[in-house]
Design a protein around this motif. Structure first.
Motif, short mmCIF file in Angstrom:
data_model
loop_
_atom_site.label_atom_id
_atom_site.label_comp_id
_atom_site.label_asym_id
_atom_site.label_seq_id
_atom_site.Cartn_x
_atom_site.Cartn_y
_atom_site.Cartn_z
N PHE A 1 0.84 -1.20 0.00
CA PHE A 1 0.00 0.00 0.00
C PHE A 1 0.88 1.26 0.00
O PHE A 1 0.67 2.18 -0.79
N LEU A 2 1.89 1.27 0.88
CA LEU A 2 2.80 2.43 0.96
C LEU A 2 3.62 2.56 -0.32
O LEU A 2 3.79 3.66 -0.86
N ASP A 3 4.11 1.42 -0.82
CA ASP A 3 4.93 1.44 -2.05
C ASP A 3 4.14 1.94 -3.25
O ASP A 3 4.71 2.45 -4.21
N ALA A 4 2.80 1.78 -3.19
CA ALA A 4 1.95 2.26 -4.28
C ALA A 4 1.70 3.77 -4.19
O ALA A 4 0.96 4.33 -5.00
N GLY A 5 2.32 4.40 -3.19
CA GLY A 5 2.18 5.85 -3.05
C GLY A 5 1.05 6.28 -2.15
O GLY A 5 0.76 7.47 -2.01
N GLU A 6 0.39 5.31 -1.51
CA GLU A 6 -0.72 5.63 -0.62
C GLU A 6 -0.18 6.00 0.76
O GLU A 6 0.86 5.52 1.18
N ARG A 7 -0.92 6.87 1.46
CA ARG A 7 -0.47 7.31 2.78
C ARG A 7 -1.56 7.21 3.84
O ARG A 7 -1.27 7.12 5.02
N LYS A 8 -2.82 7.25 3.43
CA LYS A 8 -3.90 7.36 4.42
C LYS A 8 -4.21 5.99 5.02
O LYS A 8 -4.72 5.11 4.35
#
Length: 202
Positions: free
Chosen positions: A155-162
Protein backbone atom coordinates in the motif's frame (compact mmCIF):
# COMPACT_ATOMS: atom_id res chain seq x y z
CA UNK A 1 -14.10 -18.49 18.96
CA UNK A 2 -11.73 -18.93 21.88
CA UNK A 3 -12.35 -16.86 24.97
CA UNK A 4 -9.57 -14.44 25.98
CA UNK A 5 -8.59 -16.74 28.85
CA UNK A 6 -7.90 -19.81 26.74
CA UNK A 7 -5.05 -18.26 24.83
CA UNK A 8 -3.30 -15.06 25.74
CA UNK A 9 -1.37 -13.93 22.68
CA UNK A 10 1.91 -12.10 23.13
CA UNK A 11 1.52 -8.38 22.50
CA UNK A 12 4.35 -5.96 21.82
CA UNK A 13 3.92 -2.24 21.25
CA UNK A 14 5.47 0.43 19.09
CA UNK A 15 5.30 4.08 20.05
CA UNK A 16 5.34 6.22 16.91
CA UNK A 17 7.66 9.19 17.41
CA UNK A 18 8.82 9.46 13.84
CA UNK A 19 6.82 12.42 12.56
CA UNK A 20 7.82 15.95 11.60
CA UNK A 21 5.46 17.67 14.09
CA UNK A 22 5.05 20.69 11.84
CA UNK A 23 2.22 22.11 13.95
CA UNK A 24 4.45 22.11 17.03
CA UNK A 25 6.97 24.30 15.22
CA UNK A 26 9.01 21.25 14.28
CA UNK A 27 9.71 20.27 17.90
CA UNK A 28 10.07 16.54 18.42
CA UNK A 29 6.70 15.85 20.02
CA UNK A 30 7.77 12.86 22.06
CA UNK A 31 10.45 14.95 23.76
CA UNK A 32 8.31 18.04 24.43
CA UNK A 33 8.11 18.52 28.20
CA UNK A 34 4.72 18.00 29.78
CA UNK A 35 4.58 18.49 33.56
CA UNK A 36 8.37 18.13 33.81
CA UNK A 37 8.50 14.88 31.84
CA UNK A 38 8.98 14.27 28.13
CA UNK A 39 5.64 13.51 26.51
CA UNK A 40 6.72 9.99 25.60
CA UNK A 41 7.39 9.21 29.29
CA UNK A 42 3.69 9.58 30.05
CA UNK A 43 2.87 7.29 27.11
CA UNK A 44 5.41 4.67 28.26
CA UNK A 45 4.03 4.76 31.81
CA UNK A 46 0.56 3.95 30.48
CA UNK A 47 1.71 1.27 28.06
CA UNK A 48 4.46 -0.65 29.86
CA UNK A 49 2.19 -2.71 32.20
CA UNK A 50 0.03 -3.77 29.23
CA UNK A 51 2.54 -5.33 26.82
CA UNK A 52 5.52 -7.69 26.79
CA UNK A 53 7.87 -5.25 25.06
CA UNK A 54 7.94 -1.66 23.82
CA UNK A 55 9.73 -0.36 20.74
CA UNK A 56 10.11 3.29 19.81
CA UNK A 57 9.97 4.41 16.18
CA UNK A 58 11.97 7.64 15.79
CA UNK A 59 13.64 9.29 12.80
CA UNK A 60 15.64 11.86 14.74
CA UNK A 61 16.99 12.29 18.27
CA UNK A 62 17.45 8.52 18.39
CA UNK A 63 20.08 8.86 21.10
CA UNK A 64 17.66 10.76 23.35
CA UNK A 65 14.95 8.18 22.77
CA UNK A 66 17.30 5.30 23.54
CA UNK A 67 17.77 6.78 27.03
CA UNK A 68 14.25 5.60 27.92
CA UNK A 69 15.63 2.06 27.86
CA UNK A 70 13.75 0.64 24.88
CA UNK A 71 14.82 -0.40 21.39
CA UNK A 72 14.70 2.55 19.00
CA UNK A 73 14.22 1.96 15.28
CA UNK A 74 14.08 4.35 12.35
CA UNK A 75 11.84 3.94 9.30
CA UNK A 76 13.23 1.49 6.77
CA UNK A 77 12.08 3.93 4.08
CA UNK A 78 13.63 7.34 4.59
CA UNK A 79 11.71 10.49 3.81
CA UNK A 80 9.16 10.82 6.62
CA UNK A 81 6.50 8.73 4.93
CA UNK A 82 4.13 8.95 7.88
CA UNK A 83 2.88 6.46 10.46
CA UNK A 84 2.59 3.57 8.01
CA UNK A 85 6.38 3.52 7.54
CA UNK A 86 6.89 3.27 11.31
CA UNK A 87 4.37 0.45 11.60
CA UNK A 88 5.97 -1.50 8.74
CA UNK A 89 9.36 -1.17 10.41
CA UNK A 90 8.00 -2.34 13.79
CA UNK A 91 6.13 -5.29 12.24
CA UNK A 92 9.46 -6.43 10.83
CA UNK A 93 11.05 -6.28 14.29
CA UNK A 94 8.51 -8.18 16.34
CA UNK A 95 8.14 -11.90 17.03
CA UNK A 96 4.92 -11.31 19.00
CA UNK A 97 1.48 -12.53 17.97
CA UNK A 98 0.13 -8.98 17.90
CA UNK A 99 1.45 -5.44 17.67
CA UNK A 100 -0.16 -2.52 19.50
CA UNK A 101 0.51 0.83 17.82
CA UNK A 102 0.20 4.17 19.63
CA UNK A 103 1.43 7.71 18.97
CA UNK A 104 3.98 9.34 21.27
CA UNK A 105 1.72 12.29 22.11
CA UNK A 106 -1.23 10.55 23.82
CA UNK A 107 -0.25 10.80 27.50
CA UNK A 108 -3.69 9.73 28.77
CA UNK A 109 -3.93 6.37 26.98
CA UNK A 110 -6.34 3.92 28.67
CA UNK A 111 -4.80 1.56 31.21
CA UNK A 112 -6.98 -1.18 29.68
CA UNK A 113 -6.21 -0.34 26.04
CA UNK A 114 -4.56 -3.65 25.11
CA UNK A 115 -6.97 -5.99 26.90
CA UNK A 116 -10.10 -4.35 25.51
CA UNK A 117 -8.78 -4.24 21.96
CA UNK A 118 -7.68 -7.87 22.27
CA UNK A 119 -11.16 -8.85 23.48
CA UNK A 120 -12.68 -7.18 20.40
CA UNK A 121 -10.23 -9.00 18.14
CA UNK A 122 -10.92 -12.39 19.72
CA UNK A 123 -14.69 -11.95 19.72
CA UNK A 124 -14.85 -10.90 16.06
CA UNK A 125 -11.85 -12.70 14.54
CA UNK A 126 -10.71 -9.35 13.12
CA UNK A 127 -7.29 -8.85 11.54
CA UNK A 128 -6.93 -5.49 13.20
CA UNK A 129 -8.77 -3.39 15.76
CA UNK A 130 -8.90 0.40 15.81
CA UNK A 131 -9.60 2.46 18.93
CA UNK A 132 -12.34 5.09 19.04
CA UNK A 133 -13.08 7.81 21.57
CA UNK A 134 -16.77 7.15 21.02
CA UNK A 135 -17.04 9.80 18.31
CA UNK A 136 -14.06 9.30 16.04
CA UNK A 137 -11.77 6.44 15.17
CA UNK A 138 -8.15 6.98 16.21
CA UNK A 139 -6.34 5.68 13.14
CA UNK A 140 -2.91 5.40 14.75
CA UNK A 141 -4.13 3.56 17.86
CA UNK A 142 -4.54 0.02 16.66
CA UNK A 143 -3.89 -3.62 17.44
CA UNK A 144 -2.88 -5.67 14.43
CA UNK A 145 -1.35 -8.91 13.26
CA UNK A 146 2.29 -8.51 12.13
CA UNK A 147 1.47 -10.78 9.17
CA UNK A 148 -0.27 -7.74 7.62
CA UNK A 149 3.14 -6.18 6.99
CA UNK A 150 3.35 -7.16 3.32
CA UNK A 151 -0.10 -5.72 2.65
CA UNK A 152 0.78 -2.43 4.34
CA UNK A 153 4.14 -2.20 2.57
CA UNK A 154 2.49 -2.76 -0.84
CA UNK A 155 0.00 0.00 0.00
CA UNK A 156 2.80 2.43 0.96
CA UNK A 157 4.93 1.44 -2.05
CA UNK A 158 1.95 2.26 -4.28
CA UNK A 159 2.18 5.85 -3.05
CA UNK A 160 -0.72 5.63 -0.62
CA UNK A 161 -0.47 7.31 2.78
CA UNK A 162 -3.90 7.36 4.42
CA UNK A 163 -4.00 4.57 6.95
CA UNK A 164 -7.79 4.37 7.13
CA UNK A 165 -7.86 3.56 3.39
CA UNK A 166 -5.51 0.67 4.14
CA UNK A 167 -7.41 -0.83 7.01
CA UNK A 168 -10.67 -0.60 5.05
CA UNK A 169 -9.15 -3.32 2.83
CA UNK A 170 -9.04 -5.72 5.80
CA UNK A 171 -11.43 -7.17 8.36
CA UNK A 172 -11.19 -4.49 11.02
CA UNK A 173 -13.31 -3.76 14.06
CA UNK A 174 -13.52 -0.78 16.39
CA UNK A 175 -13.17 -0.74 20.18
CA UNK A 176 -14.95 2.21 21.74
CA UNK A 177 -13.41 3.98 24.71
CA UNK A 178 -16.33 6.38 25.00
CA UNK A 179 -16.11 5.87 28.77
CA UNK A 180 -12.69 7.61 28.65
CA UNK A 181 -13.31 10.54 26.29
CA UNK A 182 -9.96 12.20 27.09
CA UNK A 183 -7.89 9.06 26.48
CA UNK A 184 -6.71 10.01 23.01
CA UNK A 185 -6.28 13.74 23.40
CA UNK A 186 -3.04 14.53 21.65
CA UNK A 187 -0.87 17.56 21.44
CA UNK A 188 -0.53 19.43 18.17
CA UNK A 189 -0.30 23.01 19.42
CA UNK A 190 1.22 24.76 22.45
CA UNK A 191 -2.34 25.63 23.54
CA UNK A 192 -3.37 21.97 23.61
CA UNK A 193 -0.21 21.20 25.56
CA UNK A 194 -1.18 23.72 28.22
CA UNK A 195 -4.71 22.32 28.49
CA UNK A 196 -3.35 18.79 28.81
CA UNK A 197 -0.82 19.79 31.47
CA UNK A 198 -3.65 21.21 33.56
CA UNK A 199 -5.69 18.03 33.09
CA UNK A 200 -2.80 15.76 34.16
CA UNK A 201 -2.05 17.98 37.14
CA UNK A 202 -5.63 17.52 38.34
Amino acid sequence: MSSPNEHSPTIEAVILAGGMARRMGGDDKGLVELNNQPMISHTIDRLAPQVQRIMINANRNQQRYSEFGYEVMSDMDSGYLGPLAGMITAMGHTQADLLLVVPCDCPLLPHDLACRMLATMQQTDAELVVASDGKREQPVVLLLKPSLRDSMKAFLDAGERKIDFWYAKHHYEVTSFADQPSAFINVNTPEQKQQLAEQIAQ
